[in-house]
Design an enzyme around this catalytic site. Structure first.
Site, PDB file in Angstrom:
ATOM      1  N   CYS A  47       0.866  -1.176   0.000  1.00 17.42           N
ATOM      2  CA  CYS A  47       0.000   0.000   0.000  1.00 17.42           C
ATOM      3  C   CYS A  47       0.904   1.227   0.000  1.00 17.42           C
ATOM      4  CB  CYS A  47      -0.912  -0.001   1.228  1.00 17.42           C
ATOM      5  SG  CYS A  47      -2.048   1.396   1.185  1.00 17.42           S
ATOM      6  N   GLY A  48       0.835   1.991  -1.082  1.00 14.95           N
ATOM      7  CA  GLY A  48       1.709   3.156  -1.213  1.00 14.95           C
ATOM      8  C   GLY A  48       1.433   4.196  -0.148  1.00 14.95           C
ATOM      9  N   HIS A  49       0.166   4.555   0.011  1.00 18.30           N
ATOM     10  CA  HIS A  49      -0.111   5.644   0.962  1.00 18.30           C
ATOM     11  C   HIS A  49       0.200   5.201   2.383  1.00 18.30           C
ATOM     12  CE1 HIS A  49      -4.079   4.026   2.380  1.00 18.30           C
ATOM     13  NE2 HIS A  49      -3.810   4.783   3.404  1.00 18.30           N
ATOM     14  N   HIS A 108      -9.173  -3.541  -7.148  1.00 19.65           N
ATOM     15  CA  HIS A 108      -9.144  -2.081  -7.317  1.00 19.65           C
ATOM     16  C   HIS A 108      -9.489  -1.731  -8.768  1.00 19.65           C
ATOM     17  CE1 HIS A 108      -6.453  -2.640  -3.832  1.00 19.65           C
ATOM     18  NE2 HIS A 108      -6.597  -1.367  -3.548  1.00 19.65           N
ATOM     19  N   ASP A 117     -10.128   5.865  -2.903  1.00 21.71           N
ATOM     20  CA  ASP A 117      -8.845   6.359  -2.395  1.00 21.71           C
ATOM     21  C   ASP A 117      -8.825   7.885  -2.473  1.00 21.71           C
ATOM     22  OD1 ASP A 117      -6.216   6.741  -1.652  1.00 21.71           O
ATOM     23  OD2 ASP A 117      -5.495   5.009  -2.796  1.00 21.71           O
ATOM     24  N   CYS A 135      -3.229   6.981  -4.947  1.00 28.02           N
ATOM     25  CA  CYS A 135      -3.054   5.516  -4.930  1.00 28.02           C
ATOM     26  C   CYS A 135      -1.665   5.113  -5.444  1.00 28.02           C
ATOM     27  CB  CYS A 135      -4.141   4.782  -5.708  1.00 28.02           C
ATOM     28  SG  CYS A 135      -4.135   3.008  -5.326  1.00 28.02           S
ATOM     29  N   GLY A 136      -0.785   4.815  -4.523  1.00 28.25           N
ATOM     30  CA  GLY A 136       0.599   4.484  -4.884  1.00 28.25           C
ATOM     31  C   GLY A 136       0.713   3.220  -5.711  1.00 28.25           C
ATOM     32  N   THR A 137       0.019   2.156  -5.283  1.00 32.18           N
ATOM     33  CA  THR A 137       0.125   0.897  -6.044  1.00 32.18           C
ATOM     34  C   THR A 137      -0.629   1.015  -7.369  1.00 32.18           C
ATOM     35  OG1 THR A 137      -1.708   0.014  -4.702  1.00 32.18           O
ATOM     36  CG2 THR A 137       0.539  -0.599  -4.058  1.00 32.18           C
TER      37      THR A 137
END
Ligand code: PYC
Length: 308
Positions: free
Chosen positions: A85-87, A205, A229, A233-235
């Site tokens: 999870c990027g964030h 997602h 999000d 959304c990093g990913t």
């Protein structure tokens, strides 16, 4: 249970410092699998209402098994575990800095899908070097109830994404209810029509991508919980970079600014991965919002969260 809450470009993270279940030995991936299999009540109690919400991602800190990592992290939301999870990784880095456990510089975190690198720029800003990201299928068309044919790519950026430029309406905050409805329908159509990520994984997602006045693109991202999000959304943007690169639209070293539906942004670029795919680097900001002890009172009928 001791937790620290933060938000990364608007999207909330809850880092669990103590009070988690005993997940035994092994890699973070092994322990994440045990958390998913055996500890639903624990997960729900932390992220579901009344303590949490569908937008919240928890980051459970565990001892790393890979030498040299500052921590292990297992991510989960109201539906289950997330691979990466990027964030929440940016939120975790800023939380660890807030606690004085890391200082500006390079650190490694062991996640369920591999080791990621954090470059902490300051107390509120970090770059995450993600895992290798790639596109699995290009131009998949699904028939979506109420929308008709919707075409997009299926790609991996640490989670599975369907990324489409077929917009049901403008990507504006005022349209969030319509965008939620459309992306939920698209996800249902993908399921009904048999589309999966590698190994039959659920595409949990959905990204809608459109023009931005301030960035290279603006997005709306449906998360597994059915919420959206608030961050870019990093990913999901990692998966998008893989698609853009494979289409020859983004050169190594070139930057990409991704705007979220609320107007917050990440700056990204990518490196060449050892496995021949791209390795996205995501730069964003996070702020601590609360330091709390979660209470689980005897007799509370919703101690393990409200189930819908
Ligand atoms: O930033 O990768 C991300 C993410 C996934 C779900 C919510 N945020």
């Amino acid at each position: 249970m001791r937790v620290i809450d933060s938000h990364t470009e608007g999207e909330p993270t809850r880092v669990i410092l103590s009070g988690g279940p005993d997940l035994g030995a092994g890699s973070v991936s092994d322990r994440a699998a045990r958390l998913a299999r055996d500890h639903a009540a624990f997960r729900d109690s932390v992220v579901r209402e009344p303590r949490g919400s569908d937008a919240l991602v928890a980051a459970l800190l565990v001892p790393p098994s890979v030498p040299g990592c500052a921590a292990g992290v297992i991510y989960f939301n109201t539906v289950g575990n997330l691979g990466m999870c990027g964030h929440a990784t940016i939120g975790t880095a800023v939380t660890l800095a807030h606690l004085g456990r890391i200082k500006p510089g390079i650190h490694k975190l062991e996640t369920p899908v591999g080791v990621v690198t954090v470059d902490l720029h300051s107390g509120n800003e970090a770059s995450i070097t993600n895992i290798e990201s790639y596109r699995l299928h290009k131009d998949v068309t699904v028939a979506v109830e109420g929308l008709g044919a919707v075409t997009g790519d299926i790609a991996w950026g640490g989670n599975w994404f369907f990324i489409s430029r077929d917009l049901p309406c403008a990507l504006e905050q005022a349209n969030i209810d319509r965008l939620l409805d459309a992306t939920r329908r698209i996800r249902r159509a993908l399921e009904d029509q048999g589309w999966t990520g590698a190994g039959g994984a659920w595409i949990d997602h959905v990204v809608l991508l459109g023009p931005s006045r301030a960035a290279d693109a603006r997005n709306f991202v449906l998360c597994p919980s059915g919420s959206y999000d608030r961050s870019p959304c990093g990913t999901g943007t990692s998966a998008l970079l893989a698609c853009l690169t494979e289409d020859g639209q983004l050169e190594p070293g070139a930057g990409w600014v991704q705007e979220s539906i609320i107007g917050s942004t990440y700056r990204l670029h990518y490196l060449a991965g050892e496995g021949g795919q791209i390795v996205p680097v995501i730069r964003g900001r996070a702020w601590v919002t609360a330091e709390s002890d979660l209470h689980f009172s005897p007799g509370d009928p919703y101690a393990t969260g409200i189930r819908g």
